[in-house]
Design a protein around this motif. Structure first.
Motif, mmCIF file in Angstrom:
data_model
loop_
_atom_site.group_PDB
_atom_site.id
_atom_site.type_symbol
_atom_site.label_atom_id
_atom_site.label_comp_id
_atom_site.label_asym_id
_atom_site.label_seq_id
_atom_site.Cartn_x
_atom_site.Cartn_y
_atom_site.Cartn_z
ATOM 1 N N THR A 48 0.828 -1.208 0.000
ATOM 2 C CA THR A 48 0.000 0.000 0.000
ATOM 3 C C THR A 48 0.859 1.253 0.000
ATOM 4 O O THR A 48 0.566 2.233 -0.722
ATOM 5 N N ALA A 49 1.926 1.247 0.778
ATOM 6 C CA ALA A 49 2.810 2.414 0.808
ATOM 7 C C ALA A 49 3.485 2.619 -0.548
ATOM 8 O O ALA A 49 3.625 3.765 -1.020
ATOM 9 N N ALA A 50 3.908 1.532 -1.193
ATOM 10 C CA ALA A 50 4.558 1.652 -2.507
ATOM 11 C C ALA A 50 3.603 2.213 -3.553
ATOM 12 O O ALA A 50 3.979 3.078 -4.361
ATOM 13 N N VAL A 51 2.349 1.765 -3.532
ATOM 14 C CA VAL A 51 1.367 2.283 -4.483
ATOM 15 C C VAL A 51 1.086 3.760 -4.212
ATOM 16 O O VAL A 51 0.954 4.572 -5.152
ATOM 17 N N ALA A 52 0.990 4.150 -2.940
ATOM 18 C CA ALA A 52 0.744 5.549 -2.611
ATOM 19 C C ALA A 52 1.901 6.428 -3.092
ATOM 20 O O ALA A 52 1.683 7.544 -3.609
ATOM 21 N N ILE A 53 3.150 5.953 -2.940
ATOM 22 C CA ILE A 53 4.310 6.715 -3.414
ATOM 23 C C ILE A 53 4.279 6.833 -4.938
ATOM 24 O O ILE A 53 4.563 7.905 -5.505
ATOM 25 N N ALA A 54 3.912 5.742 -5.600
ATOM 26 C CA ALA A 54 3.813 5.775 -7.064
ATOM 27 C C ALA A 54 2.738 6.763 -7.510
ATOM 28 O O ALA A 54 2.912 7.490 -8.504
ATOM 29 N N LEU A 55 1.633 6.827 -6.807
ATOM 30 C CA LEU A 55 0.576 7.784 -7.127
ATOM 31 C C LEU A 55 1.086 9.218 -7.017
ATOM 32 O O LEU A 55 0.839 10.060 -7.906
ATOM 33 N N ALA A 56 1.794 9.492 -5.944
ATOM 34 C CA ALA A 56 2.325 10.843 -5.756
ATOM 35 C C ALA A 56 3.339 11.191 -6.843
ATOM 36 O O ALA A 56 3.366 12.330 -7.343
ATOM 37 N N TYR A 57 4.154 10.236 -7.224
ATOM 38 C CA TYR A 57 5.162 10.493 -8.254
ATOM 39 C C TYR A 57 4.524 10.764 -9.614
ATOM 40 O O TYR A 57 4.872 11.726 -10.306
ATOM 41 N N VAL A 58 3.552 9.923 -9.993
ATOM 42 C CA VAL A 58 2.866 10.125 -11.269
ATOM 43 C C VAL A 58 2.134 11.466 -11.286
ATOM 44 O O VAL A 58 2.135 12.186 -12.292
ATOM 45 N N ALA A 59 1.490 11.794 -10.174
ATOM 46 C CA ALA A 59 0.776 13.078 -10.106
ATOM 47 C C ALA A 59 1.729 14.255 -10.264
ATOM 48 O O ALA A 59 1.381 15.272 -10.891
ATOM 49 N N SER A 60 2.937 14.125 -9.707
ATOM 50 C CA SER A 60 3.901 15.234 -9.833
ATOM 51 C C SER A 60 4.504 15.326 -11.226
ATOM 52 O O SER A 60 4.936 16.404 -11.663
ATOM 53 N N GLN A 61 4.528 14.190 -11.953
ATOM 54 C CA GLN A 61 5.145 14.178 -13.273
ATOM 55 C C GLN A 61 4.149 14.506 -14.393
ATOM 56 O O GLN A 61 4.468 15.329 -15.279
ATOM 57 N N VAL A 62 3.030 13.889 -14.379
ATOM 58 C CA VAL A 62 2.061 14.081 -15.482
ATOM 59 C C VAL A 62 0.811 14.805 -15.059
ATOM 60 O O VAL A 62 -0.008 15.197 -15.894
ATOM 61 N N GLY A 63 0.630 14.953 -13.748
ATOM 62 C CA GLY A 63 -0.555 15.646 -13.260
ATOM 63 C C GLY A 63 -1.756 14.719 -13.121
ATOM 64 O O GLY A 63 -1.715 13.527 -13.442
ATOM 65 N N LEU A 64 -2.849 15.298 -12.659
ATOM 66 C CA LEU A 64 -4.045 14.522 -12.422
ATOM 67 C C LEU A 64 -4.878 14.360 -13.697
ATOM 68 O O LEU A 64 -5.453 13.299 -13.955
#
Length: 320
Positions: free
Chosen positions: A302-318
Motif C-alpha cells: 500500500t505504501a509503494a502504491v501511494a508513493i507511485a501515485l504521488a510520483y505520477v501526479a507530480s510528473q504528469v498531473g491529475l
C-alpha cells in the motif's frame, strides 16, 4: 338457665332428616356483658396462641411494612444493576461510532489534500472534504447494518448496533438522511464529478452485500477507488461541467491502492471470517502467508502504491 339440649325440628322427619338437629336461637333477653365463659374463652385464646383483634392488626401492619421494605430493597437493587447511561450511550455519539469515523475522516482528508495539491481553491477543498466525509459515513453505517448478525455472533466490540445500544431503525433513518445530503453535495462539485463519486459510494454499498465473501471481494474496492481520480479531475465549484478526464495511470494506481486498503482493513476480522466460511482474497492470503507476514506485505504494498501515485501526479498531473 335454658335447656342445653337441642330441640328436634318438627319438619325434619317430613324431609327424611330424622337425625338433623338445629341449635336454638339466642334468648332475646340474654345479657350483653361478657360472662365468665367468654372471659375463659379469651384467656384460652391467648394461651393457645390465637391472636386477638389488636394483635391481628399489629401483625398485618408489620407484614405490610416488611413487604414495602422488601419491595424498596428490590427497586434499589434493580437500579444498582441497571447500567448508567452516560455520554458514550448518547445516540449521536453512537451514530459516530457506527460510521467507522477513523476511516471516514482519513479518506476525506486524503482526497481533500489531493485537491489542495492540485491547486483547487479553499472552498472547493472544503467541498471535497464534506462530500467524501458524508459518503464514507454512509458506507460505514451500511456496513454495520449488513454485518449486524455476524457482529452479534462474534461479540465484536465497538459495534453499537450489535450490542443493542443503537437501534437499527435509527441508523437506517440517519443513512437515508445522509443520502439526501450527499447527492446535492456531490453535484455541487460538478455534474460529472458528482456522478463519479456517487457511483463509487454505490459500488461500495454493493460490495457490502455481494462479492465480499468470495475471491472477487477486491473488485468492488478497486472500482470504487478508481473513480476517485475522476471525481477530483472533473471537480469544480457548482453544477455544470468542469475539468477534464483523469490520467489513465492515476486511475490504475488508485485501483491498486484500493486493493491494498481492502487487505489491510480485512486483517482484523480474518479469524471470525474464516469461522463463518468466507473465502475472500485477504483470507486466502492470510492462510497461506500468516497474519503477520500479510500485515507487513500489505503495508509495504500500500505504501509503494501511494508513493507511485504521488510520483505520477507530480510528473504528469491529475488530468489528461
Amino acid at each position: 338457665m335454658p335447656n342445653s339440649r337441642p330441640r328436634r325440628m318438627p319438619f325434619a322427619r317430613a324431609r327424611g332428616l330424622d337425625d338433623a338437629t338445629v341449635a336454638p336461637a339466642a334468648e332475646p333477653d340474654a345479657p350483653a356483658s361478657p360472662g365468665p365463659d367468654q372471659d375463659q374463652d379469651e384467656t384460652a385464646s391467648r394461651d393457645t396462641g390465637h391472636p386477638s383483634n389488636h394483635d391481628s392488626s399489629q401483625t398485618t401492619s408489620e407484614t405490610l411494612t416488611s413487604s414495602a421494605a422488601d419491595e424498596s430493597g428490590r427497586a434499589v437493587a434493580r437500579a444498582a444493576a441497571r447500567p448508567r447511561r452516560g455520554f458514550r450511550d448518547w445516540m449521536p455519539f453512537l451514530l459516530v461510532r457506527a460510521a467507522h469515523p477513523r476511516q471516514a475522516v482519513l479518506t476525506a482528508l486524503v482526497l481533500a489534500g489531493a485537491a489542495a495539491v492540485d491547486g483547487r481553491p479553499v472552498r472547493e477543498v472544503g467541498l471535497v472534504f464534506g462530500t467524501v466525509l458524508v459518503g464514507q459515513v454512509i458506507l460505514g453505517w451500511h456496513n454495520d447494518l449488513v454485518d449486524d448478525a455476524a457482529d452479534r455472533a462474534h461479540e465484536r466490540s465497538g459495534k453499537p448496533i450489535a450490542d443493542g445500544r443503537l437501534d437499527a431503525g435509527n441508523v437506517w433513518f440517519a443513512l437515508c438522511c445522509a443520502v439526501l445530503l450527499v447527492v446535492p453535495l456531490a453535484i455541487a462539485n460538478g455534474v460529472t464529478a458528482g456522478l463519479c463519486y456517487l457511483a463509487s459510494v454505490a459500488v461500495g454499498m454493493i460490495g457490502n452485500v455481494v462479492l465480499r465473501r468470495g475471491l472477487l471481494s477486491f473488485l468492488t474496492w478497486a472500482i470504487a477507488f478508481a473513480l476517485y481520480p475522476a471525481f477530483l479531475s472533473y471537480g469544480g465549484w457548482g453544477g455544470g461541467q468542469h475539468g477534464a478526464a483523469p490520467q489513465p495511470a492515476m486511475v490504475a494506481l488508485s485501483a491498486l491502492l484500493g486493493i491494498g486498503v481492502h487487505v489491510l482493513l480485512a486483517l482484523w476480522g480474518l479469524v471470525a471470517d474464516n469461522a463463518d466460511g468466507w473465502t475472500y482474497l485477504p483470507l486466502k492470503l492470510g492462510l497461506r502467508l500468516g497474519a503477520t507476514r500479510l500485515l507487513v506485505g500489505a503495508s509495504v504494498y500500500t505504501a509503494a502504491v501511494a508513493i507511485a501515485l504521488a510520483y505520477v501526479a507530480s510528473q504528469v498531473g491529475l488530468r489528461q
